[in-house]
Motif scaffolding. Structure first.
Motif, PDB file in Angstrom:
ATOM      1  N   ALA A 135     -11.952   1.385   0.341  1.00 51.03           N
ATOM      2  CA  ALA A 135     -13.121   1.973   1.005  1.00 51.03           C
ATOM      3  C   ALA A 135     -14.435   1.476   0.430  1.00 51.03           C
ATOM      4  CB  ALA A 135     -13.052   3.498   0.877  1.00 51.03           C
ATOM      5  N   ARG A 136     -14.370   0.524  -0.517  1.00 52.05           N
ATOM      6  CA  ARG A 136     -15.581   0.051  -1.195  1.00 52.05           C
ATOM      7  C   ARG A 136     -16.085  -1.239  -0.568  1.00 52.05           C
ATOM      8  NH1 ARG A 136     -15.403  -1.151  -7.577  1.00 52.05           N
ATOM      9  NH2 ARG A 136     -14.538  -3.152  -6.878  1.00 52.05           N
ATOM     10  N   PRO A 137     -17.307  -1.264  -0.090  1.00 52.64           N
ATOM     11  CA  PRO A 137     -17.841  -2.495   0.520  1.00 52.64           C
ATOM     12  C   PRO A 137     -17.789  -3.677  -0.440  1.00 52.64           C
ATOM     13  CG  PRO A 137     -19.279  -0.631   0.976  1.00 52.64           C
ATOM     14  CD  PRO A 137     -18.263  -0.149  -0.037  1.00 52.64           C
ATOM     15  N   GLY A 138     -17.384  -4.821   0.083  1.00 55.29           N
ATOM     16  CA  GLY A 138     -17.364  -6.046  -0.700  1.00 55.29           C
ATOM     17  C   GLY A 138     -16.120  -6.274  -1.515  1.00 55.29           C
ATOM     18  N   ASP A 139     -15.234  -5.292  -1.604  1.00 56.29           N
ATOM     19  CA  ASP A 139     -14.012  -5.449  -2.389  1.00 56.29           C
ATOM     20  C   ASP A 139     -12.967  -6.219  -1.583  1.00 56.29           C
ATOM     21  OD1 ASP A 139     -12.761  -4.025  -5.045  1.00 56.29           O
ATOM     22  OD2 ASP A 139     -11.215  -4.410  -3.543  1.00 56.29           O
ATOM     23  N   PRO A 140     -12.134  -7.049  -2.231  1.00 53.56           N
ATOM     24  CA  PRO A 140     -11.082  -7.756  -1.483  1.00 53.56           C
ATOM     25  C   PRO A 140     -10.145  -6.829  -0.712  1.00 53.56           C
ATOM     26  CG  PRO A 140     -11.318  -8.693  -3.678  1.00 53.56           C
ATOM     27  CD  PRO A 140     -12.180  -7.465  -3.648  1.00 53.56           C
ATOM     28  N   LEU A 141     -10.022  -5.583  -1.179  1.00 50.87           N
ATOM     29  CA  LEU A 141      -9.148  -4.640  -0.490  1.00 50.87           C
ATOM     30  C   LEU A 141      -9.854  -3.848   0.611  1.00 50.87           C
ATOM     31  CD1 LEU A 141      -6.948  -3.107  -3.357  1.00 50.87           C
ATOM     32  CD2 LEU A 141      -6.186  -4.537  -1.458  1.00 50.87           C
ATOM     33  N   ARG A 142     -11.133  -4.079   0.779  1.00 48.62           N
ATOM     34  CA  ARG A 142     -11.909  -3.327   1.777  1.00 48.62           C
ATOM     35  C   ARG A 142     -11.244  -3.409   3.150  1.00 48.62           C
ATOM     36  NH1 ARG A 142     -15.771   0.594   3.046  1.00 48.62           N
ATOM     37  NH2 ARG A 142     -16.950  -0.058   4.889  1.00 48.62           N
ATOM     38  N   GLY A 143     -10.845  -2.244   3.670  1.00 48.20           N
ATOM     39  CA  GLY A 143     -10.260  -2.178   4.994  1.00 48.20           C
ATOM     40  C   GLY A 143      -8.888  -2.794   5.129  1.00 48.20           C
ATOM     41  N   ARG A 144      -8.230  -3.122   3.991  1.00 50.66           N
ATOM     42  CA  ARG A 144      -6.969  -3.862   4.070  1.00 50.66           C
ATOM     43  C   ARG A 144      -5.723  -2.995   3.908  1.00 50.66           C
ATOM     44  NH1 ARG A 144      -7.698  -9.395   3.372  1.00 50.66           N
ATOM     45  NH2 ARG A 144      -5.605  -9.453   4.269  1.00 50.66           N
ATOM     46  N   VAL A 145      -5.876  -1.704   3.551  1.00 48.27           N
ATOM     47  CA  VAL A 145      -4.725  -0.882   3.190  1.00 48.27           C
ATOM     48  C   VAL A 145      -4.470   0.210   4.223  1.00 48.27           C
ATOM     49  CG1 VAL A 145      -3.740   0.672   1.459  1.00 48.27           C
ATOM     50  CG2 VAL A 145      -5.096  -1.312   0.732  1.00 48.27           C
ATOM     51  N   ASP A 146      -3.232   0.261   4.694  1.00 45.90           N
ATOM     52  CA  ASP A 146      -2.771   1.347   5.554  1.00 45.90           C
ATOM     53  C   ASP A 146      -2.221   2.442   4.644  1.00 45.90           C
ATOM     54  OD1 ASP A 146      -1.474   3.098   7.237  1.00 45.90           O
ATOM     55  OD2 ASP A 146      -0.435   1.561   8.395  1.00 45.90           O
ATOM     56  N   ALA A 147      -3.023   3.477   4.411  1.00 44.93           N
ATOM     57  CA  ALA A 147      -2.667   4.505   3.425  1.00 44.93           C
ATOM     58  C   ALA A 147      -1.458   5.331   3.833  1.00 44.93           C
ATOM     59  CB  ALA A 147      -3.860   5.429   3.196  1.00 44.93           C
ATOM     60  N   ALA A 148      -1.054   5.269   5.073  1.00 40.91           N
ATOM     61  CA  ALA A 148       0.098   6.040   5.537  1.00 40.91           C
ATOM     62  C   ALA A 148       1.407   5.294   5.334  1.00 40.91           C
ATOM     63  CB  ALA A 148      -0.075   6.403   7.015  1.00 40.91           C
ATOM     64  N   ARG A 149       1.324   4.025   4.914  1.00 36.72           N
ATOM     65  CA  ARG A 149       2.554   3.230   4.744  1.00 36.72           C
ATOM     66  C   ARG A 149       2.482   2.508   3.404  1.00 36.72           C
ATOM     67  NH1 ARG A 149       3.193   0.282  10.570  1.00 36.72           N
ATOM     68  NH2 ARG A 149       1.000  -0.231  10.168  1.00 36.72           N
ATOM     69  N   ILE A 150       2.902   3.199   2.364  1.00 33.09           N
ATOM     70  CA  ILE A 150       2.867   2.661   1.004  1.00 33.09           C
ATOM     71  C   ILE A 150       4.273   2.727   0.418  1.00 33.09           C
ATOM     72  CG2 ILE A 150       1.902   2.908  -1.316  1.00 33.09           C
ATOM     73  CD1 ILE A 150      -0.576   4.137  -0.103  1.00 33.09           C
ATOM     74  N   ALA A 151       4.665   1.675  -0.271  1.00 30.37           N
ATOM     75  CA  ALA A 151       5.976   1.602  -0.919  1.00 30.37           C
ATOM     76  C   ALA A 151       5.803   1.087  -2.340  1.00 30.37           C
ATOM     77  CB  ALA A 151       6.921   0.696  -0.133  1.00 30.37           C
ATOM     78  N   ALA A 152       6.871   1.158  -3.129  1.00 28.45           N
ATOM     79  CA  ALA A 152       6.865   0.624  -4.493  1.00 28.45           C
ATOM     80  C   ALA A 152       8.142  -0.162  -4.714  1.00 28.45           C
ATOM     81  CB  ALA A 152       6.747   1.744  -5.519  1.00 28.45           C
ATOM     82  N   ALA A 153       8.025  -1.277  -5.441  1.00 33.59           N
ATOM     83  CA  ALA A 153       9.166  -2.129  -5.748  1.00 33.59           C
ATOM     84  C   ALA A 153       9.094  -2.529  -7.212  1.00 33.59           C
ATOM     85  CB  ALA A 153       9.169  -3.378  -4.861  1.00 33.59           C
ATOM     86  N   GLY A 154      10.245  -2.642  -7.851  1.00 33.91           N
ATOM     87  CA  GLY A 154      10.239  -3.041  -9.254  1.00 33.91           C
ATOM     88  C   GLY A 154      11.596  -3.536  -9.706  1.00 33.91           C
ATOM     89  N   HIS A 155      11.573  -4.264 -10.831  1.00 34.99           N
ATOM     90  CA  HIS A 155      12.806  -4.804 -11.412  1.00 34.99           C
ATOM     91  C   HIS A 155      13.069  -4.177 -12.765  1.00 34.99           C
ATOM     92  CE1 HIS A 155      14.862  -7.987 -13.980  1.00 34.99           C
ATOM     93  NE2 HIS A 155      15.786  -7.585 -13.122  1.00 34.99           N
ATOM     94  N   SER A 156      14.303  -3.709 -12.998  1.00 38.49           N
ATOM     95  CA  SER A 156      14.747  -3.206 -14.294  1.00 38.49           C
ATOM     96  C   SER A 156      13.878  -2.020 -14.735  1.00 38.49           C
ATOM     97  CB  SER A 156      14.742  -4.350 -15.309  1.00 38.49           C
ATOM     98  OG  SER A 156      15.401  -3.985 -16.497  1.00 38.49           O
ATOM     99  N   TYR A 157      13.058  -2.175 -15.770  1.00 38.47           N
ATOM    100  CA  TYR A 157      12.172  -1.079 -16.148  1.00 38.47           C
ATOM    101  C   TYR A 157      11.206  -0.773 -15.002  1.00 38.47           C
ATOM    102  CZ  TYR A 157      10.104   1.834 -19.886  1.00 38.47           C
ATOM    103  OH  TYR A 157       9.681   2.872 -20.678  1.00 38.47           O
ATOM    104  N   GLY A 158      10.903  -1.774 -14.232  1.00 38.58           N
ATOM    105  CA  GLY A 158      10.104  -1.551 -13.031  1.00 38.58           C
ATOM    106  C   GLY A 158      10.869  -0.750 -11.992  1.00 38.58           C
ATOM    107  N   ALA A 159      12.193  -0.972 -11.901  1.00 39.73           N
ATOM    108  CA  ALA A 159      13.024  -0.167 -11.007  1.00 39.73           C
ATOM    109  C   ALA A 159      13.053   1.280 -11.489  1.00 39.73           C
ATOM    110  CB  ALA A 159      14.431  -0.738 -10.950  1.00 39.73           C
ATOM    111  N   TRP A 160      13.177   1.465 -12.816  1.00 39.30           N
ATOM    112  CA  TRP A 160      13.116   2.815 -13.397  1.00 39.30           C
ATOM    113  C   TRP A 160      11.797   3.484 -12.998  1.00 39.30           C
ATOM    114  CZ3 TRP A 160       9.685   5.440 -16.389  1.00 39.30           C
ATOM    115  CH2 TRP A 160      10.128   6.598 -17.042  1.00 39.30           C
ATOM    116  N   THR A 161      10.714   2.731 -13.074  1.00 45.03           N
ATOM    117  CA  THR A 161       9.404   3.255 -12.711  1.00 45.03           C
ATOM    118  C   THR A 161       9.383   3.689 -11.251  1.00 45.03           C
ATOM    119  OG1 THR A 161       8.401   1.748 -14.334  1.00 45.03           O
ATOM    120  CG2 THR A 161       6.931   2.716 -12.685  1.00 45.03           C
ATOM    121  N   VAL A 162       9.891   2.843 -10.377  1.00 44.70           N
ATOM    122  CA  VAL A 162       9.937   3.171  -8.948  1.00 44.70           C
ATOM    123  C   VAL A 162      10.799   4.404  -8.703  1.00 44.70           C
ATOM    124  CG1 VAL A 162      10.756   2.370  -6.698  1.00 44.70           C
ATOM    125  CG2 VAL A 162       9.482   0.814  -8.188  1.00 44.70           C
TER     126      VAL A 162
END
Length: 320
Positions: A135-162
């Motif tokens: 939501a911040r003007p000028g940021d690379p993520l500005r307007g790029r994220v669909d907040a209703a569709r978010i997922a997480a992926a990870g490997h090993s300790y990252g899988a534990w985190t997910v």
């Protein structure tokens, strides 16, 4: 319908490098003021289309970095997802690089409860910050994220985190002050080399999980630090019920087959299994986040064209 499923399988296979060039990357450091300005190195991979897109939080394994799992982040971005790779200080490459005994340094970090909690807080903060920047003007993520569709992926300790971010119970007191688990923003999870729960029966540990989960492992996916055997990687899939799930077991894949951590040595960067792992992950997210019926049928039918002889794919509580 069969023709569309076959075309989707072909589309999920690796794209030429000239197409991969369409992905935009940004390496940044984000700071969490709530934790003494904790610095988190991140890498963003953005799709060519500038419309709001589903976001995938990517968490590396023990001793990894934001540069790990690059094949997965590129595949997500090429498929139209925003990939947000987060590096976790205290359980990242900094603990073993330059260490006289890398194995001991990794083991110490793996059994440090504070580092486990820090990872979960990193995940929640990264989602907070991504949505703020969207939501911040000028940021690379500005307007790029669909907040209703978010997922997480990870490997090993990252899988534990997910696994814990989507609801797996923590042993002991369980609750982490100031941290809401499961994170209500997450609509799906991907666990590469899933981790068997400790201190709780598996069905008790996974009972709160209420979002779809893809587990990807290999027939040689053993872990020496947590003393995990390949069969242990299937425990989340066997223990969770009532929500769509998929389990892929790749023939011959070791624990390092999914990491893509070149700095850790050749066996942690072997690309043999990267293409099919990425294709499975993209198909899964298309099925559960985008409600893509062809992707759901592809996985329900065993993912022909994506897997190799000897690989195994199972689904349960699947929508088709």
């Amino acid at each position: 319908m069969r023709r569309r499923t076959a075309l989707l399988a072909a589309a999920l296979l690796p794209v030429p490098r000239r197409e991969a060039m369409a992905v935009t990357e940004h390496a940044e450091t984000w700071h969490d003021p709530a934790r003494q300005d904790r610095a988190l190195p991140v890498r963003l991979r953005l799709p060519r289309n500038s419309d709001p897109a589903p976001l995938v939080l990517v968490s590396h394994g023990l001793g990894g970095s934001r540069d790990g799992l690059a094949y997965l982040g590129r595949a997500f971005a090429e498929a139209g997802f925003v990939a947000l790779h987060v590096q976790h200080p205290g359980s990242d490459a900094g603990i073993w690089q330059g260490s006289g005994n890398a194995g001991m340094a990794l083991a110490a970090a793996a059994f440090d409860v504070m580092q486990a909690v820090a990872r979960l807080r990193d995940g929640a903060f990264a989602l907070d910050e991504a949505l703020r920047r969207a939501a911040r003007p000028g940021d690379p993520l500005r307007g790029r994220v669909d907040a209703a569709r978010i997922a997480a992926a990870g490997h090993s300790y990252g899988a534990w985190t997910v696994q814990h971010l989507i609801g797996q119970r923590l042993p002991g007191p369980g609750a982490v002050p100031g941290l809401v688990l499961p994170d209500p923003r997450l609509r799906a999870g991907i666990a590469l080399s899933p981790v068997r729960p400790q201190g709780l029966p598996p069905r008790v540990a996974f009972a709160p999980v209420a979002v779809p989960l893809l587990s990807v492992t290999g027939t040689r996916d053993a872990g020496y630090i947590e003393n995990a055997m390949p069969a242990d990687r299937e425990v989340p899939f066997r223990s969770i019920s009532g929500v769509p799930q998929a389990l892929a077991v790749l023939d011959g894949a070791t624990h390092g087959a999914f990491a893509d951590e070149a700095a850790a040595g050749p066996r942690w960067a072997d690309p043999t299994y990267h293409a099919r792992t990425a294709a499975l992950c993209v198909a899964f997210l298309r099925a559960v986040l985008l409600r893509d019926a062809a992707a759901a049928r592809l996985l329900a039918g065993g993912a022909p064209g994506l897997l190799a002889p000897g690989d195994r794919l199972e689904v349960k509580d699947w929508p088709v």
